[in-house]
Write a protein that holds these residues in place. Structure first.
Motif, short mmCIF file in Angstrom:
data_model
loop_
_atom_site.label_atom_id
_atom_site.label_comp_id
_atom_site.label_asym_id
_atom_site.label_seq_id
_atom_site.Cartn_x
_atom_site.Cartn_y
_atom_site.Cartn_z
N PHE A 39 0.84 -1.20 0.00
CA PHE A 39 0.00 0.00 0.00
C PHE A 39 0.87 1.25 0.00
O PHE A 39 2.05 1.20 0.32
N VAL A 88 0.66 5.55 1.25
CA VAL A 88 0.02 6.35 2.29
C VAL A 88 -0.07 7.80 1.82
O VAL A 88 0.94 8.40 1.46
N ASP A 144 -2.12 8.34 8.79
CA ASP A 144 -2.79 7.05 8.55
C ASP A 144 -1.85 5.86 8.65
O ASP A 144 -2.32 4.72 8.72
N ILE A 191 -3.02 2.00 9.89
CA ILE A 191 -3.04 0.94 8.88
C ILE A 191 -2.21 -0.24 9.35
O ILE A 191 -2.65 -1.40 9.28
N SER A 246 6.19 7.94 6.72
CA SER A 246 5.32 6.83 7.12
C SER A 246 6.14 5.60 7.48
O SER A 246 5.81 4.87 8.43
N VAL A 297 -5.36 -3.43 1.81
CA VAL A 297 -5.54 -2.07 2.34
C VAL A 297 -6.36 -1.29 1.33
O VAL A 297 -5.83 -0.64 0.43
N LYS A 312 -8.49 1.51 -0.34
CA LYS A 312 -8.40 2.97 -0.27
C LYS A 312 -9.61 3.60 0.39
O LYS A 312 -9.49 4.53 1.20
N VAL A 337 -9.47 3.23 4.11
CA VAL A 337 -8.51 4.16 4.70
C VAL A 337 -9.12 5.56 4.78
O VAL A 337 -9.02 6.24 5.81
N GLU A 338 -9.75 6.00 3.69
CA GLU A 338 -10.34 7.35 3.68
C GLU A 338 -11.41 7.52 4.74
O GLU A 338 -11.58 8.60 5.31
N GLN A 370 -11.39 5.78 7.49
CA GLN A 370 -10.76 5.34 8.74
C GLN A 370 -11.46 4.12 9.34
O GLN A 370 -11.59 3.98 10.56
N TRP A 418 -10.73 1.08 10.17
CA TRP A 418 -9.58 0.22 10.43
C TRP A 418 -9.98 -1.22 10.67
O TRP A 418 -9.25 -2.14 10.31
N ILE A 462 -10.13 -3.16 7.48
CA ILE A 462 -8.83 -3.63 6.98
C ILE A 462 -8.38 -4.86 7.76
O ILE A 462 -7.87 -5.83 7.20
#
Length: 218
Positions: free
Chosen positions: A20, A22, A27, A31, A55, A188, A190, A193-194, A196, A198, A201
């Protein structure tokens, strides 16, 4: 430099490396935590955004138990930065001798990308015995890898396929003796992630690990 056996053993045991990039450094740690909670302890964080190196530093500092690999290393300077950031290993989509040598000089275990016999022979000449097969599915998938790698079997080259691999075809790769691990960019998501999300995931990671444990002896 050759990959340390400890890293190769970790990759074989893990089987699946979550790939992935970042967008926001904030984030990165969530992740990584989500992946660990789902049972995935190996990643390839690709340097496709400005947040990449920071990251890597954040994840390495927060989770020493995570095997942190870094992808899309395209310049010698980046190889040095990745090593300084604390990554365990690096990979690239292609085989650039200058980048391979810089990684070797920095002490960063490095897997260049290969797609053809010519690519592979260049990587071998540079001292690499663990290589990234990319892009795996567009190149012809597992059948192509079997044919392409056959003349080099006696050299004990091991492969890390990425590109077009998903939950449905990953087991075909992991059942190949010379495939150490596969890269999974679908884990992961997208959108998760946007938002959140978690736990979403973590659930995807747990599903992957469950499938591997049920179907592959490693």
């Amino acid at each position: 430099m050759e990959f340390p056996q400890a890293i190769l053993s970790r990759l074989r045991t893990s089987g699946v490396v979550a790939g992935f990039s970042v967008e926001r450094v904030a984030d990165a740690v969530p992740i990584a935590r989500a992946l660990l909670d789902g049972g995935i302890d190996a990643i390839e964080l690709t340097l496709r955004t400005d947040a990449g190196i920071e990251s890597v530093r954040a994840i390495c500092a927060e989770f020493p138990e995570m095997l942190v690999g870094v992808g899309t290393i395209l310049t010698p300077e980046t190889a040095k930065q990745v090593h300084a950031a604390g990554a365990a290993f690096g990979v690239a989509p292609g085989t650039n001798p200058r980048v391979v040598r810089a990684a070797q000089q920095a002490g960063l275990p490095f897997a260049p990308g290969i797609a053809t016999p010519t690519d592979l022979e260049l990587a071998i000449e540079l001292g690499c015995r663990f290589v990234k097969f990319f892009p795996a599915e567009p190149c012809g998938g597992i059948e192509y890898l079997r044919s392409m790698s056959a003349p080099y079997k006696h050299l004990n080259i091991e492969y890390f396929p990425l590109g077009g691999i998903n939950a449905d075809n990953m087991l075909l790769y992991l059942q190949e003796p010379n495939v150490l691990a596969i890269g999974g960019s679908w884990i992961v998501n997208k959108q998760l992630v946007e938002s959140q999300a978690w736990t979403g995931i973590s659930a995807r990671a747990a599903d992957v690990i469950k499938r591997v444990k049920e179907s592959v002896k490693r």
